[in-house]
Design a protein around this motif. Structure first.
Motif, PDB file in Angstrom:
ATOM      1  N   MET A 195       4.954  -3.605  24.484  1.00 22.83           N
ATOM      2  CA  MET A 195       5.167  -3.136  23.133  1.00 22.83           C
ATOM      3  C   MET A 195       6.071  -1.894  23.202  1.00 22.83           C
ATOM      4  SD  MET A 195       2.341  -2.429  20.150  1.00 22.83           S
ATOM      5  CE  MET A 195       1.072  -2.404  21.334  1.00 22.83           C
ATOM      6  N   ASN A 196       7.122  -1.904  22.394  1.00 27.09           N
ATOM      7  CA  ASN A 196       8.065  -0.798  22.435  1.00 27.09           C
ATOM      8  C   ASN A 196       7.863   0.156  21.255  1.00 27.09           C
ATOM      9  OD1 ASN A 196       9.147  -2.104  20.291  1.00 27.09           O
ATOM     10  ND2 ASN A 196      10.931  -2.893  21.353  1.00 27.09           N
ATOM     11  N   PHE A 197       8.748   1.127  21.153  1.00 27.70           N
ATOM     12  CA  PHE A 197       8.653   2.173  20.142  1.00 27.70           C
ATOM     13  C   PHE A 197       8.718   1.602  18.720  1.00 27.70           C
ATOM     14  CE2 PHE A 197      10.571   5.607  17.615  1.00 27.70           C
ATOM     15  CZ  PHE A 197       9.626   6.598  17.838  1.00 27.70           C
ATOM     16  N   ALA A 198       9.604   0.637  18.492  1.00 29.77           N
ATOM     17  CA  ALA A 198       9.755   0.042  17.159  1.00 29.77           C
ATOM     18  C   ALA A 198       8.496  -0.720  16.753  1.00 29.77           C
ATOM     19  CB  ALA A 198      10.967  -0.876  17.128  1.00 29.77           C
ATOM     20  N   ASP A 199       7.854  -1.394  17.694  1.00 28.88           N
ATOM     21  CA  ASP A 199       6.620  -2.113  17.380  1.00 28.88           C
ATOM     22  C   ASP A 199       5.521  -1.150  16.943  1.00 28.88           C
ATOM     23  OD1 ASP A 199       7.740  -4.553  17.971  1.00 28.88           O
ATOM     24  OD2 ASP A 199       7.050  -4.534  20.053  1.00 28.88           O
ATOM     25  N   ASN A 200       5.447  -0.010  17.595  1.00 32.64           N
ATOM     26  CA  ASN A 200       4.432   0.970  17.217  1.00 32.64           C
ATOM     27  C   ASN A 200       4.662   1.476  15.799  1.00 32.64           C
ATOM     28  OD1 ASN A 200       3.136   0.818  19.691  1.00 32.64           O
ATOM     29  ND2 ASN A 200       4.358   2.457  20.575  1.00 32.64           N
ATOM     30  N   TRP A 201       5.918   1.783  15.462  1.00 38.51           N
ATOM     31  CA  TRP A 201       6.204   2.261  14.112  1.00 38.51           C
ATOM     32  C   TRP A 201       5.996   1.165  13.084  1.00 38.51           C
ATOM     33  CZ3 TRP A 201       5.907   6.907  12.545  1.00 38.51           C
ATOM     34  CH2 TRP A 201       6.187   7.952  13.402  1.00 38.51           C
ATOM     35  N   ALA A 202       6.243  -0.086  13.441  1.00 35.00           N
ATOM     36  CA  ALA A 202       5.989  -1.198  12.519  1.00 35.00           C
ATOM     37  C   ALA A 202       4.499  -1.303  12.224  1.00 35.00           C
ATOM     38  CB  ALA A 202       6.516  -2.497  13.107  1.00 35.00           C
ATOM     39  N   ARG A 203       3.679  -1.120  13.227  1.00 33.04           N
ATOM     40  CA  ARG A 203       2.233  -1.176  13.016  1.00 33.04           C
ATOM     41  C   ARG A 203       1.756  -0.009  12.162  1.00 33.04           C
ATOM     42  NH1 ARG A 203      -0.898  -3.711  18.093  1.00 33.04           N
ATOM     43  NH2 ARG A 203       0.492  -5.457  18.392  1.00 33.04           N
ATOM     44  N   VAL A 204       2.313   1.175  12.396  1.00 29.35           N
ATOM     45  CA  VAL A 204       1.956   2.332  11.578  1.00 29.35           C
ATOM     46  C   VAL A 204       2.344   2.077  10.126  1.00 29.35           C
ATOM     47  CG1 VAL A 204       2.531   4.768  11.135  1.00 29.35           C
ATOM     48  CG2 VAL A 204       2.036   3.997  13.453  1.00 29.35           C
ATOM     49  N   PHE A 205       3.527   1.509   9.893  1.00 29.63           N
ATOM     50  CA  PHE A 205       3.970   1.201   8.540  1.00 29.63           C
ATOM     51  C   PHE A 205       3.034   0.206   7.859  1.00 29.63           C
ATOM     52  CE2 PHE A 205       6.434  -1.529   5.688  1.00 29.63           C
ATOM     53  CZ  PHE A 205       6.823  -0.586   4.747  1.00 29.63           C
ATOM     54  N   VAL A 206       2.619  -0.812   8.564  1.00 29.79           N
ATOM     55  CA  VAL A 206       1.717  -1.815   7.990  1.00 29.79           C
ATOM     56  C   VAL A 206       0.380  -1.181   7.628  1.00 29.79           C
ATOM     57  CG1 VAL A 206       0.390  -3.897   8.535  1.00 29.79           C
ATOM     58  CG2 VAL A 206       2.811  -3.786   9.073  1.00 29.79           C
ATOM     59  N   VAL A 207      -0.155  -0.331   8.481  1.00 26.02           N
ATOM     60  CA  VAL A 207      -1.438   0.315   8.202  1.00 26.02           C
ATOM     61  C   VAL A 207      -1.320   1.231   6.992  1.00 26.02           C
ATOM     62  CG1 VAL A 207      -3.102   1.984   9.099  1.00 26.02           C
ATOM     63  CG2 VAL A 207      -2.312   0.115  10.545  1.00 26.02           C
ATOM     64  N   ILE A 208      -0.267   2.030   6.931  1.00 26.05           N
ATOM     65  CA  ILE A 208      -0.089   2.928   5.787  1.00 26.05           C
ATOM     66  C   ILE A 208       0.101   2.139   4.501  1.00 26.05           C
ATOM     67  CG2 ILE A 208       1.488   4.616   4.772  1.00 26.05           C
ATOM     68  CD1 ILE A 208       1.855   5.743   7.591  1.00 26.05           C
ATOM     69  N   THR A 209       0.873   1.057   4.563  1.00 20.54           N
ATOM     70  CA  THR A 209       1.083   0.226   3.380  1.00 20.54           C
ATOM     71  C   THR A 209      -0.225  -0.389   2.907  1.00 20.54           C
ATOM     72  OG1 THR A 209       3.313  -0.268   4.124  1.00 20.54           O
ATOM     73  CG2 THR A 209       2.384  -1.714   2.453  1.00 20.54           C
ATOM     74  N   PHE A 210      -1.030  -0.874   3.831  1.00 21.35           N
ATOM     75  CA  PHE A 210      -2.302  -1.464   3.437  1.00 21.35           C
ATOM     76  C   PHE A 210      -3.235  -0.426   2.832  1.00 21.35           C
ATOM     77  CE2 PHE A 210      -6.737  -2.501   4.321  1.00 21.35           C
ATOM     78  CZ  PHE A 210      -6.852  -3.662   3.579  1.00 21.35           C
ATOM     79  N   LEU A 211      -3.297   0.753   3.437  1.00 21.54           N
ATOM     80  CA  LEU A 211      -4.176   1.789   2.906  1.00 21.54           C
ATOM     81  C   LEU A 211      -3.715   2.268   1.537  1.00 21.54           C
ATOM     82  CD1 LEU A 211      -4.881   3.907   6.102  1.00 21.54           C
ATOM     83  CD2 LEU A 211      -6.444   2.338   4.940  1.00 21.54           C
ATOM     84  N   THR A 212      -2.406   2.241   1.317  1.00 22.26           N
ATOM     85  CA  THR A 212      -1.879   2.705   0.039  1.00 22.26           C
ATOM     86  C   THR A 212      -2.014   1.657  -1.047  1.00 22.26           C
ATOM     87  OG1 THR A 212      -0.285   4.056   1.226  1.00 22.26           O
ATOM     88  CG2 THR A 212       0.146   3.666  -1.102  1.00 22.26           C
ATOM     89  N   PHE A 213      -1.589   0.425  -0.767  1.00 19.28           N
ATOM     90  CA  PHE A 213      -1.521  -0.605  -1.801  1.00 19.28           C
ATOM     91  C   PHE A 213      -2.522  -1.741  -1.624  1.00 19.28           C
ATOM     92  CE2 PHE A 213       2.869   1.082  -1.650  1.00 19.28           C
ATOM     93  CZ  PHE A 213       2.898   1.610  -2.923  1.00 19.28           C
ATOM     94  N   GLY A 214      -3.190  -1.794  -0.513  1.00 19.14           N
ATOM     95  CA  GLY A 214      -4.052  -2.942  -0.233  1.00 19.14           C
ATOM     96  C   GLY A 214      -5.218  -3.063  -1.178  1.00 19.14           C
ATOM     97  N   GLU A 215      -5.842  -1.946  -1.510  1.00 18.25           N
ATOM     98  CA  GLU A 215      -7.000  -1.999  -2.378  1.00 18.25           C
ATOM     99  C   GLU A 215      -6.756  -1.276  -3.702  1.00 18.25           C
ATOM    100  OE1 GLU A 215     -10.367  -0.582  -0.290  1.00 18.25           O
ATOM    101  OE2 GLU A 215     -10.045  -1.883   1.430  1.00 18.25           O
ATOM    102  N   ALA A 216      -5.492  -1.004  -4.010  1.00 17.04           N
ATOM    103  CA  ALA A 216      -5.171  -0.285  -5.238  1.00 17.04           C
ATOM    104  C   ALA A 216      -5.320  -1.198  -6.446  1.00 17.04           C
ATOM    105  CB  ALA A 216      -3.751   0.241  -5.174  1.00 17.04           C
ATOM    106  N   GLN A 217      -5.748  -0.616  -7.532  1.00 16.52           N
ATOM    107  CA  GLN A 217      -5.811  -1.346  -8.781  1.00 16.52           C
ATOM    108  C   GLN A 217      -4.485  -1.152  -9.494  1.00 16.52           C
ATOM    109  OE1 GLN A 217      -9.107   0.245 -10.869  1.00 16.52           O
ATOM    110  NE2 GLN A 217     -10.616  -0.484  -9.396  1.00 16.52           N
ATOM    111  N   ILE A 218      -3.802  -2.256  -9.758  1.00 12.43           N
ATOM    112  CA  ILE A 218      -2.445  -2.181 -10.304  1.00 12.43           C
ATOM    113  C   ILE A 218      -2.459  -1.550 -11.696  1.00 12.43           C
ATOM    114  CG2 ILE A 218      -0.427  -3.528 -11.000  1.00 12.43           C
ATOM    115  CD1 ILE A 218      -0.875  -3.450  -7.989  1.00 12.43           C
TER     116      ILE A 218
END
Length: 61
Positions: free
Chosen positions: A1-24
């Motif tokens: 796993m390289n540097f870009a993969d790590n940042w992609a995973r961080v982005f997915v986690v932040i996106t899920f925490l922000t919008f995953g359970e948000a009420q639109i």
């Protein structure tokens, strides 16, 4: 796993925490409306005050 993969995973986690359970309807939309009103107020006061004179948007008295 390289540097870009790590940042992609961080982005997915932040996106899920922000919008995953948000009420639109009850969460995101009112915040966007309030944010746009806030930016509009900043723009209004910037265009009518000293900043407008500084940038030459209105005539100096």
């Amino acid at each position: 796993m390289n540097f870009a993969d790590n940042w992609a995973r961080v982005f997915v986690v932040i996106t899920f925490l922000t919008f995953g359970e948000a009420q639109i309807i009850g969460g995101i939309i009112p915040n966007l409306i309030a944010f746009s009103l806030f930016l509009g107020a900043i723009g209004y006061f910037a265009s009518t005050g000293k900043i407008a004179e500084m940038f030459g948007w209105r005539d100096k008295k």
